[in-house]
Design a protein around this motif. Structure first.
Motif, PDB file in Angstrom:
ATOM      1  N   ILE A  70       0.837  -1.196   0.000  1.00 55.43           N
ATOM      2  CA  ILE A  70       0.000   0.000   0.000  1.00 55.43           C
ATOM      3  C   ILE A  70       0.875   1.250   0.000  1.00 55.43           C
ATOM      4  N   LYS A  71       1.889   1.268   0.840  1.00 53.13           N
ATOM      5  CA  LYS A  71       2.780   2.427   0.925  1.00 53.13           C
ATOM      6  C   LYS A  71       3.508   2.648  -0.396  1.00 53.13           C
ATOM      7  N   THR A  72       3.927   1.558  -1.038  1.00 47.52           N
ATOM      8  CA  THR A  72       4.616   1.682  -2.327  1.00 47.52           C
ATOM      9  C   THR A  72       3.677   2.270  -3.377  1.00 47.52           C
ATOM     10  N   THR A  73       2.424   1.810  -3.385  1.00 48.04           N
ATOM     11  CA  THR A  73       1.426   2.343  -4.316  1.00 48.04           C
ATOM     12  C   THR A  73       1.205   3.829  -4.066  1.00 48.04           C
ATOM     13  N   LEU A  74       1.121   4.229  -2.792  1.00 47.93           N
ATOM     14  CA  LEU A  74       0.932   5.637  -2.449  1.00 47.93           C
ATOM     15  C   LEU A  74       2.105   6.492  -2.931  1.00 47.93           C
ATOM     16  N   ILE A  75       3.325   5.952  -2.804  1.00 45.38           N
ATOM     17  CA  ILE A  75       4.514   6.665  -3.270  1.00 45.38           C
ATOM     18  C   ILE A  75       4.442   6.910  -4.774  1.00 45.38           C
ATOM     19  N   VAL A  76       4.117   5.862  -5.511  1.00 51.19           N
ATOM     20  CA  VAL A  76       4.062   5.961  -6.975  1.00 51.19           C
ATOM     21  C   VAL A  76       2.991   6.971  -7.395  1.00 51.19           C
ATOM     22  N   ARG A  77       1.830   6.913  -6.749  1.00 56.61           N
ATOM     23  CA  ARG A  77       0.750   7.855  -7.087  1.00 56.61           C
ATOM     24  C   ARG A  77       1.132   9.293  -6.748  1.00 56.61           C
ATOM     25  N   GLU A  78       1.793   9.487  -5.601  1.00 57.48           N
ATOM     26  CA  GLU A  78       2.181  10.826  -5.188  1.00 57.48           C
ATOM     27  C   GLU A  78       3.197  11.424  -6.161  1.00 57.48           C
ATOM     28  N   ILE A  79       4.158  10.625  -6.589  1.00 59.85           N
ATOM     29  CA  ILE A  79       5.152  11.126  -7.544  1.00 59.85           C
ATOM     30  C   ILE A  79       4.496  11.434  -8.889  1.00 59.85           C
ATOM     31  N   ALA A  80       3.556  10.595  -9.318  1.00 60.50           N
ATOM     32  CA  ALA A  80       2.832  10.849 -10.568  1.00 60.50           C
ATOM     33  C   ALA A  80       2.085  12.180 -10.489  1.00 60.50           C
ATOM     34  N   LYS A  81       1.491  12.450  -9.315  1.00 71.51           N
ATOM     35  CA  LYS A  81       0.745  13.705  -9.134  1.00 71.51           C
ATOM     36  C   LYS A  81       1.679  14.907  -9.102  1.00 71.51           C
ATOM     37  N   LEU A  82       2.763  14.809  -8.316  1.00 74.01           N
ATOM     38  CA  LEU A  82       3.684  15.940  -8.173  1.00 74.01           C
ATOM     39  C   LEU A  82       4.402  16.268  -9.479  1.00 74.01           C
ATOM     40  N   GLU A  83       4.685  15.242 -10.257  1.00 72.76           N
ATOM     41  CA  GLU A  83       5.397  15.445 -11.529  1.00 72.76           C
ATOM     42  C   GLU A  83       4.453  15.664 -12.696  1.00 72.76           C
ATOM     43  N   ASN A  84       3.141  15.720 -12.363  1.00 70.08           N
ATOM     44  CA  ASN A  84       2.111  15.984 -13.375  1.00 70.08           C
ATOM     45  C   ASN A  84       2.175  14.997 -14.546  1.00 70.08           C
ATOM     46  N   LEU A  85       2.398  13.725 -14.199  1.00 69.08           N
ATOM     47  CA  LEU A  85       2.443  12.684 -15.234  1.00 69.08           C
ATOM     48  C   LEU A  85       1.020  12.337 -15.677  1.00 69.08           C
ATOM     49  N   VAL A 128      -1.565  10.052 -18.657  1.00 68.57           N
ATOM     50  CA  VAL A 128      -1.697   8.990 -19.654  1.00 68.57           C
ATOM     51  C   VAL A 128      -2.664   9.490 -20.717  1.00 68.57           C
ATOM     52  N   SER A 129      -2.236   9.448 -21.966  1.00 64.25           N
ATOM     53  CA  SER A 129      -3.073   9.954 -23.059  1.00 64.25           C
ATOM     54  C   SER A 129      -4.150   8.950 -23.442  1.00 64.25           C
ATOM     55  N   ASP A 130      -5.209   9.461 -24.085  1.00 68.59           N
ATOM     56  CA  ASP A 130      -6.280   8.579 -24.573  1.00 68.59           C
ATOM     57  C   ASP A 130      -5.718   7.569 -25.570  1.00 68.59           C
ATOM     58  N   GLU A 131      -4.749   8.016 -26.380  1.00 68.87           N
ATOM     59  CA  GLU A 131      -4.158   7.119 -27.378  1.00 68.87           C
ATOM     60  C   GLU A 131      -3.431   5.952 -26.706  1.00 68.87           C
ATOM     61  N   GLU A 132      -2.725   6.221 -25.601  1.00 70.61           N
ATOM     62  CA  GLU A 132      -2.023   5.161 -24.868  1.00 70.61           C
ATOM     63  C   GLU A 132      -3.005   4.148 -24.288  1.00 70.61           C
ATOM     64  N   VAL A 133      -4.116   4.656 -23.759  1.00 79.49           N
ATOM     65  CA  VAL A 133      -5.137   3.761 -23.193  1.00 79.49           C
ATOM     66  C   VAL A 133      -5.762   2.919 -24.291  1.00 79.49           C
ATOM     67  N   GLU A 134      -6.114   3.559 -25.417  1.00 78.31           N
ATOM     68  CA  GLU A 134      -6.730   2.825 -26.527  1.00 78.31           C
ATOM     69  C   GLU A 134      -5.810   1.719 -27.041  1.00 78.31           C
ATOM     70  N   GLU A 135      -4.534   2.051 -27.177  1.00 80.33           N
ATOM     71  CA  GLU A 135      -3.560   1.062 -27.663  1.00 80.33           C
ATOM     72  C   GLU A 135      -3.464  -0.124 -26.716  1.00 80.33           C
ATOM     73  N   GLU A 136      -3.437   0.164 -25.411  1.00 73.40           N
ATOM     74  CA  GLU A 136      -3.338  -0.914 -24.428  1.00 73.40           C
ATOM     75  C   GLU A 136      -4.622  -1.740 -24.384  1.00 73.40           C
ATOM     76  N   SER A 168       0.873   4.193 -13.279  1.00 73.68           N
ATOM     77  CA  SER A 168       1.854   3.639 -12.340  1.00 73.68           C
ATOM     78  C   SER A 168       3.112   3.218 -13.079  1.00 73.68           C
ATOM     79  N   ARG A 169       2.926   2.590 -14.241  1.00 73.18           N
ATOM     80  CA  ARG A 169       4.070   2.154 -15.048  1.00 73.18           C
ATOM     81  C   ARG A 169       4.917   3.355 -15.478  1.00 73.18           C
ATOM     82  N   LYS A 170       4.233   4.433 -15.871  1.00 75.44           N
ATOM     83  CA  LYS A 170       4.945   5.637 -16.308  1.00 75.44           C
ATOM     84  C   LYS A 170       5.690   6.279 -15.136  1.00 75.44           C
TER      85      LYS A 170
END
Length: 334
Positions: A263-278, A280-288, A321-323
């Motif tokens: 849980i803590k690891t997931t929170l870390i990854v989400r927090e960094i994604a938020k702070l770094e303004n990361l 995921v584009s619609d195109e990336e989701v569609e491709e996946e 999360s992957r990004k």
């Protein structure tokens, strides 16, 4: 809980929610993880070649004592305190000596026996043996050798190499094996550096109180993953628990600390994604989504499932999360 519900007045109720805990990151960008160089060695390639030869060996019946590498057919019984164990009811088994299918002490006692020989011997299991009922106990084996076969390995020739696919000679097979070994090692090193990076960041971060419901939910997820893994090995979970002499509650207790770390690891990854303004584009989701449809075609889910908002949200979280993990590694893995 309903606080007020009466005609002509406001409806009032009380709800209790578990909030995502606060997290404060340390100076994680100052951390460093060193990537180790990897290589595939020639002796590792030859070990794979040898394994392939052994897998395609022919076994020829022989009249001599058992040696390492021989295939042995035997009947055996196991006794503890002069009583035959449930696991040791008379069985006929085939095994190759030296492959580790039996305890080394058992295999050592079979060396030199011939077809038709019988032997009784005792071994003492190690105190930390996985099956607790045998741990530290002396067990008597009574064996009867029914047959001994010698392995005849094929030569590693060009013709033999062709039988594995699109290889014209043994050199091409060796090169393909070496390439696969290198790829596996590179993947393992990537996984190692990723885990080390996340652990370092976790150790420098501070967290608010983790709600018990989150830990409990993640613990159940881990238990479900284990059950699925065991069933994929064609073993019932009940039998697995019997083998390790534990209950589901025992496993839950063991998983609790790991669940909280997840849980803590997931929170870390989400927090960094938020702070770094990361993002995921619609195109990336569609491709996946298209990749997921292809990989799971015929597995019970209809295409509508892969078009649903639920699946799309789940996929977007996975990609984000992957990004974020990729961003973390790019910052501190050297």
């Amino acid at each position: 809980n309903i606080k007020k519900m009466a005609r002509g007045s406001d409806f009032e109720y009380e709800a209790i929610f578990s909030l995502i805990p606060e997290i404060k990151l340390g100076d994680w960008k100052d951390l460093k993880v060193l990537k180790k160089p990897v290589e595939a060695k020639d002796d590792e390639t030859e070990k794979v070649i040898q394994d392939l030869r052994e897998q395609r060996a022919d076994f020829i019946s022989i009249d001599r004592g058992i040696a390492k590498g021989d295939q042995v057919e035997m009947e055996y019984e196991m006794y503890m305190d002069n009583l035959r164990t449930e696991e040791g009811k008379q069985k006929t088994d085939k095994m190759i000596i030296g492959r580790g299918l039996f305890l080394p002490e058992v295999e050592e006692n079979l060396i030199g026996l011939k077809a038709g020989d019988e032997k009784s011997f005792k071994i003492t299991y190690k105190p930390d043996y996985a099956q607790k009922r045998f741990a530290g106990k002396a067990v008597e084996f009574r064996v009867a050798i029914k047959g001994v076969c010698e392995a005849k390995l094929p030569e590693a020739t060009d013709e033999w190499a062709k039988s594995f696919g699109n290889f014209e000679n043994i050199g091409q097979l060796r090169e393909a094996i070496k390439k696969n070994l290198l790829s596996e090692k590179e993947m393992k090193e990537e996984e190692r550096t990723e885990l080390e990076a996340l652990d370092l960041i976790l150790n420098t971060a501070t967290f608010g109180e983790i709600p018990e419901i989150l830990v409990s939910s993640e613990t159940e997820n881990m238990l479900a993953e284990l059950k699925q893994s065991i069933e994929h090995q064609k073993l019932s979970f009940a039998k697995y628990l019997e083998m390790i002499k534990k209950t589901e509650d025992d496993l839950r207790k063991e998983f609790t600390a790991k669940a909280e770390k997840r849980i803590k690891t997931t929170l870390i990854v989400r927090e960094i994604a938020k702070l770094e303004n990361l993002k995921v584009s619609d195109e990336e989701v569609e491709e996946e989504m298209e990749i997921a449809k292809g990989e799971h075609a015929g597995h019970g889910h209809k295409d509508e499932y892969y078009e649903s908002d639920e699946f799309r949200d789940r996929l977007e979280n996975i990609l984000l999360s992957r990004k974020a993990v990729g961003f973390i590694k790019g910052q501190i893995v050297k």
